[in-house]
Design a protein around this motif. Structure first.
Motif, PDB file in Angstrom:
ATOM      1  N   GLY A 192       0.779  -1.235   0.000  1.00 50.35           N
ATOM      2  CA  GLY A 192       0.000   0.000   0.000  1.00 50.35           C
ATOM      3  C   GLY A 192       0.804   1.274   0.000  1.00 50.35           C
ATOM      4  N   GLY A 193       2.144   1.159   0.053  1.00 51.81           N
ATOM      5  CA  GLY A 193       2.977   2.352   0.022  1.00 51.81           C
ATOM      6  C   GLY A 193       3.117   2.918  -1.378  1.00 51.81           C
ATOM      7  N   SER A 194       3.609   4.141  -1.460  1.00 57.31           N
ATOM      8  CA  SER A 194       3.854   4.786  -2.751  1.00 57.31           C
ATOM      9  C   SER A 194       5.297   5.239  -2.835  1.00 57.31           C
ATOM     10  CB  SER A 194       2.917   5.984  -2.950  1.00 57.31           C
ATOM     11  OG  SER A 194       1.580   5.556  -3.085  1.00 57.31           O
ATOM     12  N   VAL A 195       5.857   5.139  -4.036  1.00 59.26           N
ATOM     13  CA  VAL A 195       7.249   5.498  -4.280  1.00 59.26           C
ATOM     14  C   VAL A 195       7.305   6.513  -5.412  1.00 59.26           C
ATOM     15  CG1 VAL A 195       9.550   4.684  -4.946  1.00 59.26           C
ATOM     16  CG2 VAL A 195       8.049   3.211  -3.572  1.00 59.26           C
ATOM     17  N   VAL A 196       8.018   7.602  -5.198  1.00 59.28           N
ATOM     18  CA  VAL A 196       8.352   8.547  -6.267  1.00 59.28           C
ATOM     19  C   VAL A 196       9.855   8.435  -6.477  1.00 59.28           C
ATOM     20  CG1 VAL A 196       8.324  10.941  -7.030  1.00 59.28           C
ATOM     21  CG2 VAL A 196       6.487  10.083  -5.559  1.00 59.28           C
ATOM     22  N   MET A 197      10.249   8.089  -7.694  1.00 57.12           N
ATOM     23  CA  MET A 197      11.647   7.768  -7.974  1.00 57.12           C
ATOM     24  C   MET A 197      12.115   8.506  -9.220  1.00 57.12           C
ATOM     25  SD  MET A 197      13.148   4.005  -8.983  1.00 57.12           S
ATOM     26  CE  MET A 197      12.636   4.098 -10.699  1.00 57.12           C
ATOM     27  N   SER A 198      13.178   9.289  -9.088  1.00 57.55           N
ATOM     28  CA  SER A 198      13.778   9.892 -10.276  1.00 57.55           C
ATOM     29  C   SER A 198      14.865   8.966 -10.809  1.00 57.55           C
ATOM     30  CB  SER A 198      14.366  11.264  -9.958  1.00 57.55           C
ATOM     31  OG  SER A 198      15.570  11.146  -9.222  1.00 57.55           O
ATOM     32  N   SER A 199      15.042   8.985 -12.118  1.00 61.62           N
ATOM     33  CA  SER A 199      16.062   8.139 -12.728  1.00 61.62           C
ATOM     34  C   SER A 199      16.363   8.632 -14.135  1.00 61.62           C
ATOM     35  CB  SER A 199      15.601   6.679 -12.783  1.00 61.62           C
ATOM     36  OG  SER A 199      16.581   5.861 -13.402  1.00 61.62           O
ATOM     37  N   HIS A 200      17.602   8.386 -14.581  1.00 65.90           N
ATOM     38  CA  HIS A 200      17.966   8.646 -15.970  1.00 65.90           C
ATOM     39  C   HIS A 200      17.882   7.378 -16.821  1.00 65.90           C
ATOM     40  CE1 HIS A 200      20.030  12.257 -14.231  1.00 65.90           C
ATOM     41  NE2 HIS A 200      19.518  12.777 -15.321  1.00 65.90           N
ATOM     42  N   VAL A 201      17.613   6.245 -16.192  1.00 69.17           N
ATOM     43  CA  VAL A 201      17.619   4.965 -16.908  1.00 69.17           C
ATOM     44  C   VAL A 201      16.195   4.655 -17.361  1.00 69.17           C
ATOM     45  CG1 VAL A 201      18.269   2.537 -16.812  1.00 69.17           C
ATOM     46  CG2 VAL A 201      19.521   4.210 -15.439  1.00 69.17           C
ATOM     47  N   MET A 202      15.929   4.909 -18.631  1.00 65.43           N
ATOM     48  CA  MET A 202      14.565   4.768 -19.151  1.00 65.43           C
ATOM     49  C   MET A 202      14.071   3.329 -19.074  1.00 65.43           C
ATOM     50  SD  MET A 202      13.636   7.780 -19.978  1.00 65.43           S
ATOM     51  CE  MET A 202      14.749   8.954 -19.245  1.00 65.43           C
ATOM     52  N   SER A 203      14.940   2.373 -19.373  1.00 66.14           N
ATOM     53  CA  SER A 203      14.513   0.973 -19.355  1.00 66.14           C
ATOM     54  C   SER A 203      14.093   0.555 -17.953  1.00 66.14           C
ATOM     55  CB  SER A 203      15.633   0.067 -19.872  1.00 66.14           C
ATOM     56  OG  SER A 203      16.803   0.216 -19.077  1.00 66.14           O
ATOM     57  N   LEU A 204      14.796   1.059 -16.947  1.00 68.10           N
ATOM     58  CA  LEU A 204      14.457   0.751 -15.559  1.00 68.10           C
ATOM     59  C   LEU A 204      13.076   1.302 -15.206  1.00 68.10           C
ATOM     60  CD1 LEU A 204      15.328  -0.222 -12.686  1.00 68.10           C
ATOM     61  CD2 LEU A 204      16.234   2.086 -12.352  1.00 68.10           C
ATOM     62  N   GLU A 206      10.688   2.092 -17.241  1.00 62.90           N
ATOM     63  CA  GLU A 206       9.691   1.410 -18.068  1.00 62.90           C
ATOM     64  C   GLU A 206       9.296   0.062 -17.475  1.00 62.90           C
ATOM     65  OE1 GLU A 206       9.034   1.233 -22.882  1.00 62.90           O
ATOM     66  OE2 GLU A 206      11.064   1.230 -22.076  1.00 62.90           O
ATOM     67  N   GLN A 207      10.263  -0.671 -16.944  1.00 59.62           N
ATOM     68  CA  GLN A 207      10.009  -1.998 -16.389  1.00 59.62           C
ATOM     69  C   GLN A 207       9.400  -1.950 -14.993  1.00 59.62           C
ATOM     70  OE1 GLN A 207      13.767  -4.043 -16.536  1.00 59.62           O
ATOM     71  NE2 GLN A 207      14.008  -3.695 -18.734  1.00 59.62           N
TER      72      GLN A 207
END
Length: 258
Positions: A192-204, A206-207
């Protein structure tokens, strides 16, 4: 009786920030629903880190609001931060403590019971493969970049928050540890938790992510489910189409081939 709709887990409304003549973040508005893994992507200098810094209370916005489970970050910071775990960019840590000592100190700052802190610390160090360094008395000063990222994540998880905001959590993390991190995040969201994650890795992104927003020039240029944002192509291709591509002319850097 109608059941009231729960607030978004994480909500930004019109967040804006200017540094001198430069507009770093321009009216950023995002809603992250409960039990969601949300990816935030953009080119270098797009405003991602500035927006997240304002959203978690590290930088005061010029305009706009940020709320965690309905609690305003700037008018009710204690309630907002109680539910929030943060891994900021360039996290500064006490260098002369071991990982276990750092987590113990962090738990005391949070007002957590000592037995709970000890139990969770041991489990986090083991799962994040920092227990051997703890056994050897390795201080944070001696940690590699990847180890510092992992102990930073441990501080974000220690108090069992309901919302995680992670700036580049996979940066410098080896593939084995990355799988462990992915398992942790998926279990967190499943509960039930929520994660906001920044990343430069598009494939990551996307998956891994359920929803994604693309920021360019300080503004949100796309926001929705991963399928909605990529619009029938790969997320990387959609990203390049939205933010623009710098092509290398044939004559540029020709001296490298001489």
């Amino acid at each position: 009786m109608t059941t009231p709709t729960p607030p978004p887990a994480f909500a930004l409304d019109g967040l804006s920030k200017r540094f001198g003549d430069k507009v770093a973040v321009d009216e950023v508005t995002l809603d992250v629903p409960p039990a969601c893994l949300f990816g935030l992507v953009g080119p270098n200098g797009a405003g991602k880190t500035t927006a997240l810094s304002m959203a978690v209370g590290l930088l005061r916005p010029d305009r706009g609001t940020a709320r965690v489970l309905g609690a305003d970050m700037w008018t009710d910071p204690v309630a907002a931060k109680r539910e929030l775990g943060v891994l900021p960019d360039g996290l500064a840590l006490p260098e002369r403590l071991t990982g276990g000592e750092l987590l113990g100190y962090w738990g005391r700052l949070r007002g957590m019971p000592v037995p709970v802190v000890r139990s969770r610390t041991a489990e986090l160090l083991r799962i994040l493969e920092l227990d051997e360094a703890e056994r050897l008395g390795t201080t944070v000063m001696e940690y590699s970049t990847g180890m510092r990222k992992k102990i930073g994540l441990a501080t974000a998880l220690l108090h069992a928050p309901r919302v995680l905001v992670l700036d580049e959590p996979y940066e410098a993390v080896d593939p084995v540890s990355a799988r462990v991190l992915t398992a942790i995040l998926r279990r967190f969201v499943a509960a039930g938790g929520s994660v906001v994650m920044s990343s430069h890795v598009m494939s990551l992104v996307e998956q891994l992510c359920d929803r994604v927003a693309i920021i360019a020039g300080g503004r949100v240029v796309a926001d929705g489910t991963v399928d909605e944002v990529r619009a029938g192509s790969s997320l990387e291709d959609r990203f390049v189409a939205l933010v623009g591509e710098r092509r290398l002319a044939e004559e540029e850097l020709s001296w490298l081939a001489s």
